[in-house]
Enzyme design. Structure first.
Site, mmCIF file in Angstrom:
data_model
loop_
_atom_site.group_PDB
_atom_site.id
_atom_site.type_symbol
_atom_site.label_atom_id
_atom_site.label_comp_id
_atom_site.label_asym_id
_atom_site.label_seq_id
_atom_site.Cartn_x
_atom_site.Cartn_y
_atom_site.Cartn_z
ATOM 1 N N CYS A 104 0.838 -1.206 0.000
ATOM 2 C CA CYS A 104 0.000 0.000 0.000
ATOM 3 C C CYS A 104 0.874 1.256 0.000
ATOM 4 O O CYS A 104 2.095 1.189 0.111
ATOM 5 C CB CYS A 104 -0.909 0.014 1.216
ATOM 6 S SG CYS A 104 0.004 0.213 2.743
ATOM 7 N N CYS A 145 3.052 1.742 3.099
ATOM 8 C CA CYS A 145 4.177 0.801 3.139
ATOM 9 C C CYS A 145 5.285 1.290 2.198
ATOM 10 O O CYS A 145 6.475 1.249 2.542
ATOM 11 C CB CYS A 145 3.715 -0.591 2.728
ATOM 12 S SG CYS A 145 2.363 -1.221 3.751
#
Lengths: 76, 135
Positions: free
Chosen positions: A10, A13
């Protein structure tokens, strides 16, 4: 030194990975950065929310994007 | 992405919403050896499945599991669901220095404690409705 970025790909991240790379560059430390997206491996650390950062097997943060200064403290 | 692992980037929408309105909610049940302990666990499962937050391991906090403690520390809102007045979940989290946003005790919601571990789905649904009112 091995730095693992735990997350499922994501935005937060990916941001965490960039921050780790920035911290390493700024203090001139070389480390192996590994992005871990495998769910089984993530939960093997007990991490239940991502992003998370693991340095040499030790969970440093979970559920939050760290600051550059946080990362610098962990690796120095 | 699985139900167990909630990414911070995901939108959470469902019928139950905690009033703390945080992106990152940790749900800790006591799961002890009584009806209310088992009901607390099932209520936590239901809340997690409804997207209220991420169910977490209370015993992992007591066991000083670093990953679980860091995950709790990464939460903006912590919901602790105790079954009875012993309030072990609350005590466990406090012992680890993890601030609790919402603390719910099932016996205080009118659910009588006993040692029958064969809980019924209807008991869980009734408890869930009462817990949802507290959120």
């Amino acid at each position: 030194m091995k730095i693992e970025i735990l997350g499922t790909g994501c935005a937060k991240c990916n941001k965490t990975k960039k921050i780790v790379e920035k911290a390493l560059l700024e203090i001139g430390v070389d480390a192996e950065i590994v992005k871990v997206e495998d769910f089984d491996r993530i939960i093997s650390y007990g991490v239940m929310i991502t992003p998370a950062v693991v340095i040499d097997g030790e969970v440093k943060i979970a559920g939050r994007v760290p600051g550059v200064d946080d990362v610098k403290k962990w690796i120095t | 992405m699985t139900e167990e692992m909630k990414c911070l980037c995901e939108d959470v929408t469902d019928e139950i919403k905690c009033s703390c309105e945080s992106d990152n909610v940790g749900i800790f049940p006591c799961a002890d050896a009584s009806n209310v302990g088992q009901i607390s666990n099932m209520v936590a499962v239901k809340l997690a499945k409804k997207g209220v937050g991420t169910m977490m391991c209370t015993v992992g906090i007591g066991g000083h599991s670093p990953g679980i403690i860091k995950s709790a520390e990464g939460c903006d809102c912590i919901i602790a669901i105790d079954g009875c007045p012993l309030k072990c979940t609350k005590a466990t989290l406090e012992h680890a220095g993890i601030p609790i946003s919402k603390h719910i005790v099932l016996t205080e919601l009118g659910i009588k404690k006993d040692h029958n571990l064969d809980i019924l789905p209807s008991q869980v649904e009734k408890a869930l409705a009462k817990v949802a009112d507290c959120l």
